[in-house]
Design an enzyme around this catalytic site. Structure first.
Site, PDB file in Angstrom:
ATOM      1  N   GLY A  72      37.562  35.767  39.386  1.00  0.00           N
ATOM      2  CA  GLY A  72      37.486  34.511  39.984  1.00  0.00           C
ATOM      3  C   GLY A  72      36.765  33.753  41.551  1.00  0.00           C
ATOM      4  O   GLY A  72      36.285  33.491  42.114  1.00  0.00           O
ATOM      5  N   ASN A 149      45.926  25.224  39.809  1.00  0.00           N
ATOM      6  CA  ASN A 149      46.979  26.492  39.243  1.00  0.00           C
ATOM      7  C   ASN A 149      48.453  26.242  40.062  1.00  0.00           C
ATOM      8  O   ASN A 149      49.352  26.601  39.287  1.00  0.00           O
ATOM      9  CB  ASN A 149      46.620  27.461  40.435  1.00  0.00           C
ATOM     10  CG  ASN A 149      45.749  26.452  41.790  1.00  0.00           C
ATOM     11  OD1 ASN A 149      45.593  26.161  41.907  1.00  0.00           O
ATOM     12  ND2 ASN A 149      46.224  27.601  42.471  1.00  0.00           N
ATOM     13  N   GLN A 177      41.815  28.955  35.775  1.00  0.00           N
ATOM     14  CA  GLN A 177      42.949  28.222  35.046  1.00  0.00           C
ATOM     15  C   GLN A 177      43.068  28.064  33.512  1.00  0.00           C
ATOM     16  O   GLN A 177      43.810  28.244  32.897  1.00  0.00           O
ATOM     17  CB  GLN A 177      44.427  27.386  35.909  1.00  0.00           C
ATOM     18  CG  GLN A 177      44.250  28.386  37.105  1.00  0.00           C
ATOM     19  CD  GLN A 177      45.430  29.316  36.980  1.00  0.00           C
ATOM     20  OE1 GLN A 177      46.228  29.049  35.917  1.00  0.00           O
ATOM     21  NE2 GLN A 177      45.811  29.922  37.726  1.00  0.00           N
ATOM     22  N   SER A 197      37.883  33.906  35.647  1.00  0.00           N
ATOM     23  CA  SER A 197      38.332  35.076  35.976  1.00  0.00           C
ATOM     24  C   SER A 197      39.342  35.104  34.773  1.00  0.00           C
ATOM     25  O   SER A 197      39.869  34.835  33.280  1.00  0.00           O
ATOM     26  CB  SER A 197      39.474  34.866  37.231  1.00  0.00           C
ATOM     27  OG  SER A 197      40.004  36.277  37.287  1.00  0.00           O
ATOM     28  N   ALA A 198      38.910  36.865  34.385  1.00  0.00           N
ATOM     29  CA  ALA A 198      39.298  37.437  32.412  1.00  0.00           C
ATOM     30  C   ALA A 198      40.809  37.659  32.651  1.00  0.00           C
ATOM     31  O   ALA A 198      41.324  37.771  32.183  1.00  0.00           O
ATOM     32  CB  ALA A 198      38.790  39.034  32.362  1.00  0.00           C
ATOM     33  N   HIS A 199      41.426  37.618  33.864  1.00  0.00           N
ATOM     34  CA  HIS A 199      43.211  37.689  34.004  1.00  0.00           C
ATOM     35  C   HIS A 199      44.176  36.960  33.806  1.00  0.00           C
ATOM     36  O   HIS A 199      45.421  37.399  33.257  1.00  0.00           O
ATOM     37  CB  HIS A 199      43.218  39.289  34.593  1.00  0.00           C
ATOM     38  CG  HIS A 199      44.026  38.290  36.747  1.00  0.00           C
ATOM     39  ND1 HIS A 199      44.754  37.156  37.168  1.00  0.00           N
ATOM     40  CD2 HIS A 199      43.099  37.758  37.716  1.00  0.00           C
ATOM     41  CE1 HIS A 199      45.211  36.782  38.420  1.00  0.00           C
ATOM     42  NE2 HIS A 199      43.191  37.394  38.279  1.00  0.00           N
ATOM     43  N   THR A 235      27.082  48.447  40.627  1.00  0.00           N
ATOM     44  CA  THR A 235      27.298  48.882  39.524  1.00  0.00           C
ATOM     45  C   THR A 235      28.420  47.981  38.409  1.00  0.00           C
ATOM     46  O   THR A 235      28.849  47.819  39.323  1.00  0.00           O
ATOM     47  CB  THR A 235      27.900  50.328  39.472  1.00  0.00           C
ATOM     48  OG1 THR A 235      26.473  51.472  40.340  1.00  0.00           O
ATOM     49  CG2 THR A 235      27.705  51.031  37.868  1.00  0.00           C
ATOM     50  N   CYS A 325      49.311  33.222  45.285  1.00  0.00           N
ATOM     51  CA  CYS A 325      48.506  33.006  46.534  1.00  0.00           C
ATOM     52  C   CYS A 325      48.770  32.902  47.126  1.00  0.00           C
ATOM     53  O   CYS A 325      48.166  33.121  48.837  1.00  0.00           O
ATOM     54  CB  CYS A 325      47.327  32.310  46.112  1.00  0.00           C
ATOM     55  SG  CYS A 325      46.071  32.780  44.788  1.00  0.00           S
TER      56      CYS A 325
HETATM   57  N1  PLP Z   1      40.778  30.096  41.537  1.00  0.00           N
HETATM   58  C1  PLP Z   1      41.867  29.763  40.685  1.00  0.00           C
HETATM   59  C2  PLP Z   1      42.171  27.949  40.247  1.00  0.00           C
HETATM   60  C3  PLP Z   1      43.005  29.994  40.564  1.00  0.00           C
HETATM   61  O1  PLP Z   1      44.086  30.032  40.128  1.00  0.00           O
HETATM   62  C4  PLP Z   1      42.638  31.584  40.957  1.00  0.00           C
HETATM   63  C5  PLP Z   1      43.526  32.894  40.830  1.00  0.00           C
HETATM   64  O2  PLP Z   1      45.062  32.589  41.154  1.00  0.00           O
HETATM   65  C6  PLP Z   1      41.601  32.081  41.864  1.00  0.00           C
HETATM   66  C7  PLP Z   1      40.585  31.552  41.125  1.00  0.00           C
HETATM   67  C8  PLP Z   1      41.106  33.663  41.709  1.00  0.00           C
HETATM   68  O3  PLP Z   1      41.245  34.287  40.702  1.00  0.00           O
HETATM   69  P1  PLP Z   1      40.654  35.929  41.025  1.00  0.00           P
HETATM   70  O4  PLP Z   1      42.534  35.939  40.957  1.00  0.00           O
HETATM   71  O5  PLP Z   1      40.242  36.354  39.845  1.00  0.00           O
HETATM   72  O6  PLP Z   1      40.043  36.166  42.155  1.00  0.00           O
END
Ligand code: PLP
Length: 391
Positions: A72, A149, A177, A197-199, A235, A325
């Protein structure tokens, strides 16, 4: 340690076993490089194509408008740098964007880009009026996240995009989010660029995507073999992409039921905390928020948020004191909370509780049995640091 209970789904989510199942063939017998012309390459290419269609479906896009990225964070970087790095100009972002946007703006500022931050209301929501005032003739891009987030509040992105487009600028939203939890449709939202973002919705880590509306010109930030229409050379992570696609299709199918269930669990926490912990307060709008997302403060004990997190951890509960983060800034006031007008004391401590697909009512009840006692065991700010307690 007691049973392990995970309430930190905004940080990351466990892989759905069905997603894992979809990934396995590409870690094993279907190992080809999607760029190869032979059977192995064609098999991998088909998996990437299929996943692209599923991710596109999640947000009402066309498959050709999806660019897979490594995260993401990378999708946000590609959106902002892809538009602004070459031509400069002015960008407007909200003051409580994720660091993937805020830090990219700091970098862009060193390259001559001018950055304006929109203020956040005390309810954790950007007011569209503030955007009207901030737009300038040279504004090229506006970027406001779909949902925050830390506090989980949902932003009026459709309205913000409308104002932006009427002005002739492009609109990007970081939906990392929100995706998989809210029904998103890029046409309805009028977004030009949208990050995923997949996770965050039970897919694999290290997999993101940027929706790029047909006709929007972007400069790549990674150069090489020209994969992803030249926008993201490398790749492809085929197994991860296959998992991303499956996670997107499951989220799309199960979102309505999951939302009802998570809102009910969230409300159960709100009702119980209100009753059992008199100094608790909720941060951010009460219902314009992600289904399983709560942000709490404890008046007079804000400086103890990290201790509360560790106390809960000791008892088996994984929660967050804000954002994963920002773990390197533990104990400092959160810029997300100060942007909402919380004072320096309140901004130092919050408890983020985020539920997910596999959260059960029993787990919530166990948490609610433990929380009042854990909060009660904390010192007050007054006794520990000489601050005046502000309720
Ligand atoms: N943007 C938001 C709002 C997020 O909450 C996060 C991850 O916490 C990200 C971006 C970053 O995503 P990624 O963990 O896939 O780098």
């Amino acid at each position: 340690m007691a049973e392990r209970i995970y309430f930190d789904h905004a940080a990351t989510t466990p892989l759905d076993p069905r997603v894992r199942e979809a990934m396995l063939p590409y870690l094993d017998e279907s190992f080809g490089n999607p760029s190869s012309l032979h059977w192995a390459g064609r098999e991998a290419h088909a998996a990437v194509d299929g996943a692209r269609a599923e991710v596109a479906d999640l947000i009402g896009a066309r498959p050709s408008e999806i660019v897979f990225t490594g995260s993401g964070t990378e999708a946000d970087n590609l959106a902002l740098r892809g538009i602004l790095e070459r031509e400069g100009g002015h960008v407007i972002v909200s003051a409580f964007e994720h660091p993937a946007v805020i830090e990219t703006c700091k970098y862009l500022a060193t390259r001559g880009v001018q950055v304006t931050q929109l203020p956040i209301g005390s309810d954790g929501i950007v007011q569209p009026d503030s955007l009207v005032k901030a737009l300038r003739p040279d504004t090229r891009l506006v970027s406001v996240m779909t949902a925050n987030n830390v506090v989980g509040t949902i932003q009026p992105v459709t309205e913000l995009a409308r104002i932006t487009k009427e002005h002739g600028a492009l609109f990007h939203t970081d939906a990392v989010q929100a995706a998989g939890k809210l029904r998103l449709d890029v046409s309805h939202m009028n977004a030009d660029l949208l990050s995923l973002s997949a996770h965050k919705f039970h897919g694999p880590k290290g997999l993101g995507a940027l929706y790029v509306r047909a006709g929007v010109e972007l400069t790549p930030i990674v150069f090489g073999g020209g994969q992803e229409r030249g926008l993201r050379s490398a790749t492809e992570n085929v197994a991860g992409i296959a998992g991303f696609g499956r996670a997107a299709s499951i989220a799309r199918e199960e979102m309505s039921d999951e939302t009802v269930r998570l809102v009910a669990l969230r409300d159960r926490i709100v009702a119980s905390v209100t009753e059992t912990i008199p100094n608790a307060y909720f941060i951010g709008h009460p219902y314009l928020r992600l289904p399983g997302h709560l942000c709490l403060g404890f008046a007079g004990q804000e400086g103890e948020a990290v201790r509360l997190l560790l106390e809960l951890d000791e008892r088996g509960f994984a929660v967050s004191s804000g954002s994963a983060c920002s773990s390197s800034h533990v104990g400092e006031p959160s810029y997300v909370l100060t942007s909402m007008g919380l004072d320096q004391i309140r901004a130092r401590g919050s408890l983020r509780i985020t539920l997910g697909r596999f959260t059960t009512a029993n787990e919530v009840d166990e948490f609610l049995n433990v929380l009042p006692d854990a909060v009660g065991s904390l010192r007050t700010i007054a006794s520990h640091a000489g601050f005046a307690v502000r309720a």
